[in-house]
Enzyme design. Sequence first.
Site, short mmCIF file in Angstrom:
data_model
loop_
_atom_site.label_atom_id
_atom_site.label_comp_id
_atom_site.label_asym_id
_atom_site.label_seq_id
_atom_site.Cartn_x
_atom_site.Cartn_y
_atom_site.Cartn_z
N THR A 178 0.88 -1.18 0.00
CA THR A 178 0.00 0.00 0.00
C THR A 178 0.91 1.22 0.00
O THR A 178 1.33 1.67 -1.06
CB THR A 178 -0.96 -0.02 1.20
OG1 THR A 178 -0.24 -0.22 2.40
CG2 THR A 178 -1.99 -1.10 1.04
N LYS B 261 3.57 -7.08 3.82
CA LYS B 261 3.27 -5.68 3.49
C LYS B 261 2.75 -4.96 4.72
O LYS B 261 2.28 -5.58 5.66
CB LYS B 261 2.25 -5.58 2.35
CG LYS B 261 0.86 -6.08 2.63
CD LYS B 261 -0.02 -5.21 3.46
CE LYS B 261 -0.08 -3.78 2.96
NZ LYS B 261 -1.02 -2.99 3.83
N THR C 213 -2.95 -2.62 7.56
CA THR C 213 -2.85 -4.05 7.74
C THR C 213 -1.49 -4.64 7.47
O THR C 213 -0.83 -4.30 6.51
CB THR C 213 -3.83 -4.79 6.81
OG1 THR C 213 -5.11 -4.28 7.01
CG2 THR C 213 -3.81 -6.26 7.08
N GLU D 47 5.93 4.13 7.87
CA GLU D 47 5.74 5.47 7.31
C GLU D 47 6.12 6.55 8.30
O GLU D 47 5.67 6.56 9.44
CB GLU D 47 4.28 5.68 6.99
CG GLU D 47 3.82 4.88 5.84
CD GLU D 47 2.42 5.30 5.52
OE1 GLU D 47 1.62 5.39 6.45
OE2 GLU D 47 2.16 5.56 4.34
N ASN E 127 -1.11 10.07 8.53
CA ASN E 127 -2.32 9.48 9.07
C ASN E 127 -3.46 10.47 9.23
O ASN E 127 -4.56 10.09 9.62
CB ASN E 127 -2.01 8.78 10.39
CG ASN E 127 -1.26 7.51 10.13
OD1 ASN E 127 -1.81 6.58 9.53
ND2 ASN E 127 0.01 7.47 10.51
N SER F 207 -8.86 11.42 3.15
CA SER F 207 -9.56 12.65 2.76
C SER F 207 -8.83 13.36 1.64
O SER F 207 -7.79 12.92 1.20
CB SER F 207 -9.71 13.57 3.97
OG SER F 207 -8.47 13.83 4.54
#
Lengths: 447, 447
Positions: free
Chosen positions: A205, A232, A243, A323, A442, A447
């Site tokens: 992702t 992942k 996930t 991240e 995050n 959005s």
Amino acid sequence: MTVTAAQGFRAAGVAAGLKSTGAPDVALVVNDGPSSAAAAVFTSNRCRANPVLWSAEAIKTGSARAVVLNSGGANCYTGAEGFQLTHATAELVGELLSGGGSEPRAEEEPGGGSGPRAEEEPGGGSGPRAEEEPGGGSGPRAEEEPGGGSGPRAEEEIAAIDVQVCSTGLIGLLNDRDDLLAGVRAAHAALSDDGGAAAAAAIMTTDTVPKQSVAEGTDSAGRAFTVGGMAKGAGMLAPALATMLVVVTTDADVDAATLDAALRRATRVTFDRLDSDGCQSTNDTVLLMASGASGATPSVDELAEHLTTVCHDLALQLLADAEGADHEISIEVRGAASEDDAVEVARSVARSNLFKAAVFGKDPNWGRVLASVGTTSATFDPADLDVALNGVWVCRDSGPGEPATSVSLEDRAVSVTIDLKSGPETATVWTNDLTHAYVHENSAYSS
Amino acid sequence: MTVTAAQGFRAAGVAAGLKSTGAPDVALVVNDGPSSAAAAVFTSNRCRANPVLWSAEAIKTGSARAVVLNSGGANCYTGAEGFQLTHATAELVGELLSGGGSEPRAEEEPGGGSGPRAEEEPGGGSGPRAEEEPGGGSGPRAEEEPGGGSGPRAEEEIAAIDVQVCSTGLIGLLNDRDDLLAGVRAAHAALSDDGGAAAAAAIMTTDTVPKQSVAEGTDSAGRAFTVGGMAKGAGMLAPALATMLVVVTTDADVDAATLDAALRRATRVTFDRLDSDGCQSTNDTVLLMASGASGATPSVDELAEHLTTVCHDLALQLLADAEGADHEISIEVRGAASEDDAVEVARSVARSNLFKAAVFGKDPNWGRVLASVGTTSATFDPADLDVALNGVWVCRDSGPGEPATSVSLEDRAVSVTIDLKSGPETATVWTNDLTHAYVHENSAYSS
């Protein structure tokens, strides 16, 4: 090669349009046998995504012939339609692997005759596979078409229940059914003996790199076997609980109970101790499939050893790719009365936003470590604790020790050591620091 | 007026140089009686600061004549010297209130004769106070000098054990003893009937505003009583677990058991449900002192009602002043089988970094709410949950409800409502969003 490093596996990764970027988003890993033994562990979150609901039931057979994974949508809290899509995905994989399902996607009927992709069916013409199919029996694959109008389903055909499903992405988002099923067909068409890397890429992702690992072992008779895996997500579990999905394959010939025992032993000290932000996914899955193709028959101990190596390696890759993280933090608790105590204490520190923000700021703030330790129910004397940061014992006997100014937090790797002085047990939990980038990524995901 | 709103209290706040900024950092609140009943609740963190270790023992007497508070250092994990400093602080307050301790600070001997500050001694010449002193007995205050060379300590003098101590600031930092004790003397010299505001200012750390609140009640006989309080810290509990300190005073005439019952009832539904970042302080203290000066004798219910009003008001002030926060989030859980279930679920959401970052990003990401709910052990059906954000039921029956796009998160106030559909109980927990400023302020505090 990763999930295809072990003999008996094919894999593929394709772009099905689920991701708006056009990046690969559907992966398929197929076990060509002769064995189809499998085991899995799932998120302990009670709010579980449809693929987890499905796979947790399906794995009870102790067998899996394939796993299909999609990124671009978690299929979690998507209602009845979401579960139907998971089931349809599994069903289509079963049909394709049974020689059916290959019509143009506009029709989407299950079953049907074999088409141009017949050459990609698993076990085509192979003897050993047919003998290992669940329910026994064998026969030409072409005659094993499932469901749809072409006769009763033969016992030996590959059914939906033989297929594990994993999804990752936003909760509440239902993927386009046509796109997903077309992607499954394309992945089936692309299956190859060296498709592991493509599969590892397709489950990403916001991962910046695919995560893969391989280990080699031998059983007590000296027969070699391979364990390979892909993963992942993780680290921050960002974004949107995107996930941790892990698929590990082996060509060892062991039964489902052995796989299950070895997998739980491995995950307990690896993935279960990766706690990037304390947020637990609805979709986490770690699947282990064994083809038996090597003929090696390792014991639980032998298998668990190499499985742990692969899981540990993958866990640290996940941690390193978290991240927004600037630091990878390992928190070792020593001197615990029990391993549970050690894990509880380490996890409490791993979940302290204050401590994690301090590490981001390269501030050796050991008070925040003690404040977290104090929230646990572990056995220890609050007046007799030692804490080291990067090997410098900044707190001794619950008082200031060596000067915190001598601790450098410039490197990405940070170690925290806590001595509870209450017993012989130890455990390590890994986490990341809390950074501006974590907040940014995050706060801006859906959005 | 806050802690000095109720009759019978004096307070002061002074700058003792503990803060490098020169801002006020020592506060003193004195109960002039006639009663000295008191109760307190402390952090449940097992790693407790020296002032908490001291005060938790001292409050077992059910009595407190004063509380001395300092910002600029938490006096936590500062070793034996730290505890000695806490004790010396309490001792000095006792001496000063008993008429001693007023020598120049360079000498610092306890006791000694009365000096120029004799006019500020509590109860000076008053009758009622003497009758309420622990151990009974009364006598001229000037003769009650403690310890040091001037004769045996009289039973009625104010001893260290009559003094509560609170500290806030960095863990592991020991304040300068001379500075602190000089500050205590200065605060004693500055005590006044309207010193509440000064005290509230002196306990601030990174608070941008002092927090104060007052409520008025009447007992069943129609006699009026006042409850007033001050608070500091909270919200993000930043920086460095800088602690929530709360002092509440009342002129009601009730015993320590009544105070304790009312205080626990009030804090259970106010401060205990403020969970800004899941990090628990080593220093948290909520102290309630009753002077009895009003003559009102409210029941536990009557007192708890107004005490809860004050505590609720202070808790929301803390929430609103949380460092770096852009939003105040109230999380209400309805339909719970028990209040404990409701609190557990609400708290799990309050501790989700992912959800809190989403609110910062004004992203109505309800999946992150469900993912947190699923980590709890509360009674509910994962397939039958409702979630509303700012009154919009974005999740109905565990599936998508009204469009999340209709939720605006522009305002600071955000409400989350979760219906577990499993019973009649409800609870609300308050938290803040997770912002860049939170990371910044907590990464840059001590370094």
